[in-house]
Design an enzyme around this catalytic site. Structure first.
Site, PDB file in Angstrom:
ATOM      1  N   ASP A 190     -67.091  96.571 -84.537  1.00 15.33           N
ATOM      2  CA  ASP A 190     -68.532  97.010 -84.138  1.00 15.33           C
ATOM      3  C   ASP A 190     -68.915  96.384 -82.911  1.00 15.33           C
ATOM      4  O   ASP A 190     -69.310  96.736 -81.794  1.00 15.33           O
ATOM      5  CB  ASP A 190     -69.539  97.236 -85.182  1.00 15.33           C
ATOM      6  CG  ASP A 190     -69.692  96.074 -86.078  1.00 15.33           C
ATOM      7  OD1 ASP A 190     -68.902  94.955 -85.755  1.00 15.33           O
ATOM      8  OD2 ASP A 190     -70.503  96.116 -86.875  1.00 15.33           O
ATOM      9  N   ARG A 208     -67.188 103.672-104.184  1.00 15.66           N
ATOM     10  CA  ARG A 208     -68.064 104.369-103.004  1.00 15.66           C
ATOM     11  C   ARG A 208     -67.751 105.698-102.561  1.00 15.66           C
ATOM     12  O   ARG A 208     -68.833 106.590-102.608  1.00 15.66           O
ATOM     13  CB  ARG A 208     -67.697 103.311-102.029  1.00 15.66           C
ATOM     14  CG  ARG A 208     -68.438 102.020-102.048  1.00 15.66           C
ATOM     15  CD  ARG A 208     -68.423 101.187-101.016  1.00 15.66           C
ATOM     16  NE  ARG A 208     -68.926  99.805-101.216  1.00 15.66           N
ATOM     17  CZ  ARG A 208     -68.966  99.024-100.286  1.00 15.66           C
ATOM     18  NH1 ARG A 208     -68.584  99.065 -98.880  1.00 15.66           N
ATOM     19  NH2 ARG A 208     -69.770  97.590-100.483  1.00 15.66           N
ATOM     20  N   HIS A 266     -77.856  97.860 -94.659  1.00 16.70           N
ATOM     21  CA  HIS A 266     -78.215  97.064 -95.660  1.00 16.70           C
ATOM     22  C   HIS A 266     -78.513  95.819 -95.103  1.00 16.70           C
ATOM     23  O   HIS A 266     -79.029  94.678 -95.935  1.00 16.70           O
ATOM     24  CB  HIS A 266     -77.386  97.081 -96.896  1.00 16.70           C
ATOM     25  CG  HIS A 266     -75.999  96.646 -96.619  1.00 16.70           C
ATOM     26  ND1 HIS A 266     -75.686  95.203 -96.235  1.00 16.70           N
ATOM     27  CD2 HIS A 266     -74.625  97.162 -96.558  1.00 16.70           C
ATOM     28  CE1 HIS A 266     -74.395  95.174 -95.761  1.00 16.70           C
ATOM     29  NE2 HIS A 266     -73.644  96.575 -96.302  1.00 16.70           N
ATOM     30  N   ASP A 305     -68.603 103.208 -95.576  1.00 17.39           N
ATOM     31  CA  ASP A 305     -68.590 104.072 -97.044  1.00 17.39           C
ATOM     32  C   ASP A 305     -69.665 103.578 -97.920  1.00 17.39           C
ATOM     33  O   ASP A 305     -69.927 104.180 -99.028  1.00 17.39           O
ATOM     34  CB  ASP A 305     -67.324 103.759 -97.779  1.00 17.39           C
ATOM     35  CG  ASP A 305     -66.868 102.360 -98.025  1.00 17.39           C
ATOM     36  OD1 ASP A 305     -67.696 101.590 -97.822  1.00 17.39           O
ATOM     37  OD2 ASP A 305     -65.823 101.936 -98.612  1.00 17.39           O
ATOM     38  N   ASP A 306     -70.383 102.717 -97.386  1.00 19.25           N
ATOM     39  CA  ASP A 306     -71.577 102.409 -98.289  1.00 19.25           C
ATOM     40  C   ASP A 306     -73.087 103.044 -97.661  1.00 19.25           C
ATOM     41  O   ASP A 306     -74.117 102.516 -97.541  1.00 19.25           O
ATOM     42  CB  ASP A 306     -71.851 100.902 -98.476  1.00 19.25           C
ATOM     43  CG  ASP A 306     -72.043  99.881 -97.227  1.00 19.25           C
ATOM     44  OD1 ASP A 306     -71.560 100.706 -96.037  1.00 19.25           O
ATOM     45  OD2 ASP A 306     -72.099  98.865 -97.490  1.00 19.25           O
TER      46      ASP A 306
HETATM   47  N1  UDP Z   1     -63.810  97.428 -95.843  1.00 19.94           N
HETATM   48  C1  UDP Z   1     -62.439  97.331 -95.602  1.00 19.94           C
HETATM   49  N2  UDP Z   1     -61.566  96.444 -96.318  1.00 19.94           N
HETATM   50  C2  UDP Z   1     -62.051  95.624 -97.005  1.00 19.94           C
HETATM   51  C3  UDP Z   1     -63.529  95.546 -97.394  1.00 19.94           C
HETATM   52  C4  UDP Z   1     -64.156  96.272 -96.712  1.00 19.94           C
HETATM   53  O1  UDP Z   1     -61.971  98.331 -94.985  1.00 19.94           O
HETATM   54  O2  UDP Z   1     -61.294  94.895 -97.541  1.00 19.94           O
HETATM   55  C5  UDP Z   1     -64.742  98.355 -95.309  1.00 19.94           C
HETATM   56  C6  UDP Z   1     -65.630  98.990 -96.473  1.00 19.94           C
HETATM   57  O3  UDP Z   1     -65.125 100.231 -96.849  1.00 19.94           O
HETATM   58  C7  UDP Z   1     -66.845  99.338 -95.596  1.00 19.94           C
HETATM   59  C8  UDP Z   1     -66.864  98.322 -94.479  1.00 19.94           C
HETATM   60  O4  UDP Z   1     -65.434  97.601 -94.210  1.00 19.94           O
HETATM   61  O5  UDP Z   1     -66.713 100.602 -94.752  1.00 19.94           O
HETATM   62  C9  UDP Z   1     -67.824  97.201 -94.671  1.00 19.94           C
HETATM   63  O6  UDP Z   1     -67.564  96.610 -95.943  1.00 19.94           O
HETATM   64  P1  UDP Z   1     -68.604  96.145 -96.729  1.00 19.94           P
HETATM   65  O7  UDP Z   1     -69.649  97.032 -96.682  1.00 19.94           O
HETATM   66  O8  UDP Z   1     -67.971  95.838 -98.205  1.00 19.94           O
HETATM   67  O9  UDP Z   1     -69.011  94.645 -96.267  1.00 19.94           O
HETATM   68  P2  UDP Z   1     -70.334  94.409 -95.278  1.00 19.94           P
HETATM   69  O10 UDP Z   1     -69.414  93.691 -94.163  1.00 19.94           O
HETATM   70  O11 UDP Z   1     -71.067  95.399 -94.935  1.00 19.94           O
HETATM   71  O12 UDP Z   1     -70.947  93.370 -95.746  1.00 19.94           O
HETATM   72 MN    MN Z   2     -71.641  97.251 -96.290  1.00 22.01          MN
END
Ligand code: UDP
Ligand code: MN
Length: 418
Positions: A332, A172, A356, A245-246
């Protein structure tokens, strides 16, 4: 030839009229030949000089004006008399006075044909003779400053934090470093949980190892947010914007959007991922519930400095983690709790933020350039990515590189597409 008395009187009257006409022309023609810079000068003289004439200072000032718009030495210097003539005729100065952040009164006048501003400053309760001060000493405070409209937010006024973790440095962070990061190098800070010499070589002190744990737990995420918040406060910037970061951040659109809000007011800008407010048990009043909206971190959000200062008792100095623990929610949601529940301030929804958790493929290609953030994900083998032409799916599975080239085709790596 003999002159009669009548002829002498007529001739004298004619000469007097000619003299009056001459004087009249010398004042009025000057007035009509003034340009905007004349107005700057007359404003300066009226407000800063209290009607005194000082040829040397005026010449110095004029040269400085020329230096600012790059026309130094090409224009004849106007006389003090002309400035005074304009001063008498035109009292509609286009300059404004306001008090700046350091408590100085600033007089701002626009310079012709540019967004540069000339300002003269005088301290509040300073040396204005009418206020019993020492009069001419106020001239020491006169200064010429060149700056953009001082109240217009620019990129340099924004602190952008990206939350990441060691395992995403490769897939990423490197992608971000090749795309939107390039448009905001000075503003972006990456908050991670491990050392990485390769990335640190590019980012230097913009890569921050928070030493938070490397998992996706509520505590780990809040730990990073606590560090992000403290770094933001120390930066003294007008705006704190966070993205995961995504997320692809359209930097110019972010700046455009923030220009529509006053950082001195309380603003919490983002987009909820839920269709209803979050409802949690109120630990202070057992049996009761409390509800609030929050901006999902995956879409990004921005907080004005004014609001961040009010949040500091609950979020600054590491207290963000304590607050997150009291309601046992992720980072958040905790922000929403602080802003909406504790501070009684509402989230402002900005539709152009996208996580997303939305169906990203539904965004029309011609609407892409208006969006502030976009993201990507893969759920059970199904891609949730934006619909944009560009690199192949193998070359660019997230579509971020294609989006970047769609928005900014002049980047070197985009040339292969044209
Ligand atoms: N992240 C983190 N530690 C982890 C997994 C994810 O800090 O073990 C961070 C990741 O870098 C991103 C955010 O948490 O900025 C959300 O992660 P992800 O997109 O994988 O999951 P989502 O919550 O969007 O499904
Ligand atoms: Mn994500």
């Amino acid at each position: 030839m003999r002159l009669s008395l009548r002829k002498v009187v007529r001739l004298a009257t004619f000469l007097v009229l000619l003299l009056i006409l001459n004087v009249w022309i010398s004042y009025n023609v000057n007035f009509y030949s003034f340009d905007d810079r004349g107005k700057v000068l007359q404003t300066w003289r009226r407000e800063g000089d209290h009607g005194q004439t000082d040829e040397a200072r005026l010449l110095k000032f004029e040269r400085s004006v020329d230096d600012i718009d790059g026309s130094s030495g090409t224009r004849p210097i106007r006389s003090t008399k002309q400035v005074n003539a304009d001063n008498e005729r035109d009292s509609s100065a286009r300059s404004q006075q306001f008090v700046n952040e350091t408590g100085e009164k600033e007089l701002v006048a626009p310079v012709k044909g540019s967004d540069l501003l000339l300002t003269t400053t005088s301290r509040r309760g300073g040396s204005n003779p009418k206020q019993g001060g020492t009069g001419p000493k106020s001239q020491k405070n006169l200064q010429i400053r060149v700056h953009k409209d001082s109240d217009k937010t620019e990129l340099k006024d924004i602190f952008i934090s990206v939350k990441t973790t060691s395992k995403y440095h490769g897939p990423r962070v490197k992608l971000l470093l090749k795309t939107w990061y390039l448009l905001a190098r000075e503003q972006v800070y990456f908050f991670t949980d491990g050392n990485d010499t390769e990335i640190a070589e590019i980012l230097g002190d913009h890569l921050i190892n928070t030493n938070c744990s490397t998992d996706h737990s509520r505590r780990a995420l809040s730990c990073k947010m606590a560090v992000e918040f403290d770094y933001y406060m120390a930066s003294r910037k007008r705006w704190f914007c966070h993205v995961d970061d995504d997320v692809y951040l359209n930097v110019p659109r972010l700046v455009d959007m923030l220009q529509g809000y006053n950082h001195r007011e309380d603003w919490y800008l983002g987009k909820p991922s839920l269709k209803h407010p979050l409802e949690v048990a109120d630990r202070e009043t057992p049996g009761m519930k409390l509800t609030f909206w929050f901006a999902t971190g995956g879409a990004g959000f921005c907080i004005s400095r004014s609001l961040a200062l009010k949040m500091a008792p609950y979020a600054g100095g590491g207290r963000f983690m304590t607050t997150a623990e009291t309601i046992r929610l992720p980072d958040d949601c905790t922000l929403g709790y602080i802003v909406e529940h504790l501070l009684k301030h509402k989230l402002t929804v900005v539709e152009e933020f996208h996580s997303h958790l939305e169906a990203l493929w539904l965004i029309k290609p011609h609407q892409l350039d208006k969006q502030i953030t976009l993201s990507f994900s893969e759920y059970s083998g199904k891609q949730n990515v934006i619909n944009v032409q560009g690199f192949s799916e193998t070359e660019d599975p997230t579509r971020f590189r294609s989006l970047h080239c769609f928005l900014f085709p002049n980047f070197r790596e985009c040339r292969v597409l044209s």
